[in-house]
Design a protein around this motif. Structure first.
Motif, mmCIF file in Angstrom:
data_model
loop_
_atom_site.group_PDB
_atom_site.id
_atom_site.type_symbol
_atom_site.label_atom_id
_atom_site.label_comp_id
_atom_site.label_asym_id
_atom_site.label_seq_id
_atom_site.Cartn_x
_atom_site.Cartn_y
_atom_site.Cartn_z
ATOM 1 N N THR A 42 0.831 -1.200 0.000
ATOM 2 C CA THR A 42 0.000 0.000 0.000
ATOM 3 C C THR A 42 0.866 1.251 0.000
ATOM 4 O O THR A 42 1.865 1.319 0.723
ATOM 5 C CB THR A 42 -0.915 0.013 1.239
ATOM 6 O OG1 THR A 42 -1.631 -1.223 1.304
ATOM 7 C CG2 THR A 42 -1.919 1.157 1.161
ATOM 8 N N LEU A 74 -14.872 1.217 0.537
ATOM 9 C CA LEU A 74 -14.646 0.027 1.352
ATOM 10 C C LEU A 74 -15.499 0.023 2.610
ATOM 11 O O LEU A 74 -16.267 -0.901 2.867
ATOM 12 C CB LEU A 74 -13.165 -0.044 1.745
ATOM 13 C CG LEU A 74 -12.165 -0.136 0.598
ATOM 14 C CD1 LEU A 74 -10.740 0.053 1.112
ATOM 15 C CD2 LEU A 74 -12.298 -1.476 -0.118
ATOM 16 N N TYR A 84 -10.578 2.344 -2.179
ATOM 17 C CA TYR A 84 -9.515 1.537 -2.786
ATOM 18 C C TYR A 84 -9.381 1.905 -4.255
ATOM 19 O O TYR A 84 -10.387 2.055 -4.962
ATOM 20 C CB TYR A 84 -9.891 0.064 -2.612
ATOM 21 C CG TYR A 84 -9.188 -0.916 -3.518
ATOM 22 C CD1 TYR A 84 -7.812 -1.094 -3.447
ATOM 23 C CD2 TYR A 84 -9.916 -1.689 -4.428
ATOM 24 C CE1 TYR A 84 -7.173 -2.018 -4.263
ATOM 25 C CE2 TYR A 84 -9.293 -2.620 -5.234
ATOM 26 C CZ TYR A 84 -7.923 -2.774 -5.156
ATOM 27 O OH TYR A 84 -7.291 -3.689 -5.959
ATOM 28 N N ALA A 119 -8.457 -3.199 4.281
ATOM 29 C CA ALA A 119 -8.476 -2.814 2.869
ATOM 30 C C ALA A 119 -7.631 -3.761 2.036
ATOM 31 O O ALA A 119 -8.007 -4.137 0.916
ATOM 32 C CB ALA A 119 -7.971 -1.379 2.721
ATOM 33 N N THR A 120 -6.489 -4.175 2.573
ATOM 34 C CA THR A 120 -5.617 -5.100 1.853
ATOM 35 C C THR A 120 -6.289 -6.454 1.660
ATOM 36 O O THR A 120 -6.136 -7.096 0.615
ATOM 37 C CB THR A 120 -4.287 -5.280 2.606
ATOM 38 O OG1 THR A 120 -3.679 -4.004 2.811
ATOM 39 C CG2 THR A 120 -3.336 -6.163 1.818
ATOM 40 N N HIS A 123 -8.619 -6.037 -1.179
ATOM 41 C CA HIS A 123 -7.814 -5.984 -2.411
ATOM 42 C C HIS A 123 -7.444 -7.391 -2.880
ATOM 43 O O HIS A 123 -7.583 -7.714 -4.073
ATOM 44 C CB HIS A 123 -6.548 -5.158 -2.151
ATOM 45 C CG HIS A 123 -5.427 -5.450 -3.101
ATOM 46 N ND1 HIS A 123 -5.377 -4.935 -4.387
ATOM 47 C CD2 HIS A 123 -4.309 -6.217 -2.962
ATOM 48 C CE1 HIS A 123 -4.277 -5.369 -4.989
ATOM 49 N NE2 HIS A 123 -3.618 -6.139 -4.144
#
Length: 303
Positions: A42, A74, A84, A119-120, A123
């Protein structure tokens, strides 16, 4: 009962901050956060003290209109949105770095670390499901829920969440702890027995199987403690205590663990960071409760 707040709790325990994951796609505001993620790294802004910050749309004035058009909402924390994006002109330099997920283990404040790692996880889900697993057609974002939909065959894919157990195995004043092999897991400190739930198993069945597989021990009096979303590995961790049942001789699963042993309460190192359920289970056993751990005298700390 112990009610963690802010930096005292596990990574998802961010009170008094309010996490809202209600699905919607509102228009981004200038002060909303933008997470540019690629290859699970990120783009974060590095601070003078070595900490990292999640940037806002207003930090990229030249790109802001284009970013807002492509941003995927998100969730929000305290009413501020987190979005994102898959591409951005800004790369490393000018105070920005592409940071691995390990940054979120120590990032402050903790609610921002929770936002970044969550968030990752989303993703990784979106990247791994860009094409339908049934027919191979490219997927699209659902208009009604947090999911990906195949417009050709109708297959719906939801974020990957894998259930796993983690168990503090005790024998009186002793706790079982182990270390992973470097090739199996990069975590180098002492850990508790853990493993993924298999098809057809209850969580309690998984506890019994994993303890037997990894250290060759039987357990009894399996007691649920609490659960934790652990976005570092797309996992929902289910925490338990269990007592040794019978012989305490360890038979090590050598392809997964490098060592395992019994440790007296006084030998268990204090945890400097309590963002995981494994750390909390160890401290609850050592001190009797989380309240006792947090209120311990300085001289009670181990070196």
């Amino acid at each position: 009962a112990y009610r963690p707040k802010g930096e005292n709790g596990m990574i998802q325990e961010i009170a008094p901050h309010q996490y809202d994951l209600t699905y919607r796609q509102p228009e981004p505001k200038d002060d909303d956060y933008v997470l540019y993620i690629k290859s699970s790294k990120t783009l974060l802004r590095k601070c003078e003290d070595g900490n990292y910050e999640i940037p806002c749309f207003s930090d990229f004035p030249m790109e802001k209109p284009r970013l807002k058009m492509k941003a995927y909402y998100l969730f929000s924390i305290d009413g501020r949105g987190y979005y994102y994006v898959r591409e951005m002109l800004q790369e490393e330099g000018n105070g920005y770095e592409f940071c691995p997920t390990s940054v979120y283990r120590t990032m402050k404040p903790m609610y921002q670390a929770f936002a970044g790692i969550t968030a990752t996880q989303i993703h990784r889900f979106k990247e791994s499901r860009r094409f339908c697993g049934r027919c191979g057609h490219e997927t699209e974002d659902s208009k009604t829920e947090r999911a990906l939909v195949c417009p050709f065959c109708g297959q719906v894919e939801y974020p990957k969440i894998s259930p796993a157990v983690i168990v503090a195995v005790t024998d009186g004043d002793r706790l079982l702890m182990s270390r992973y092999r470097v090739s199996h897991n990069p975590y180098r400190s002492y850990a508790l027995i853990a493993g993924f739930v298999e098809i057809g198993e209850t969580f309690e069945d998984t506890v019994r199987r994993e303890v037997m597989e990894e250290v060759g021990l039987k357990v009894k009096n399996i007691r649920y403690y609490k659960s934790q979303p652990w976005a570092f590995s797309d996992t929902e961790m289910i925490g338990y205590f269990a007592e040794l049942d019978g012989d305490d001789a360890i038979t090590l699963q050598e392809d997964e663990l490098s060592e395992a042993g019994w440790f007296h309460r006084s030998e268990i190192p204090d945890e400097e960071v309590l963002n995981s359920i494994g750390s909390e289970l160890k401290m609850v056993f050592k001190y009797g409760s989380m309240e006792a751990f947090l209120e311990r005298k300085p001289e009670a700390k181990t070196k």
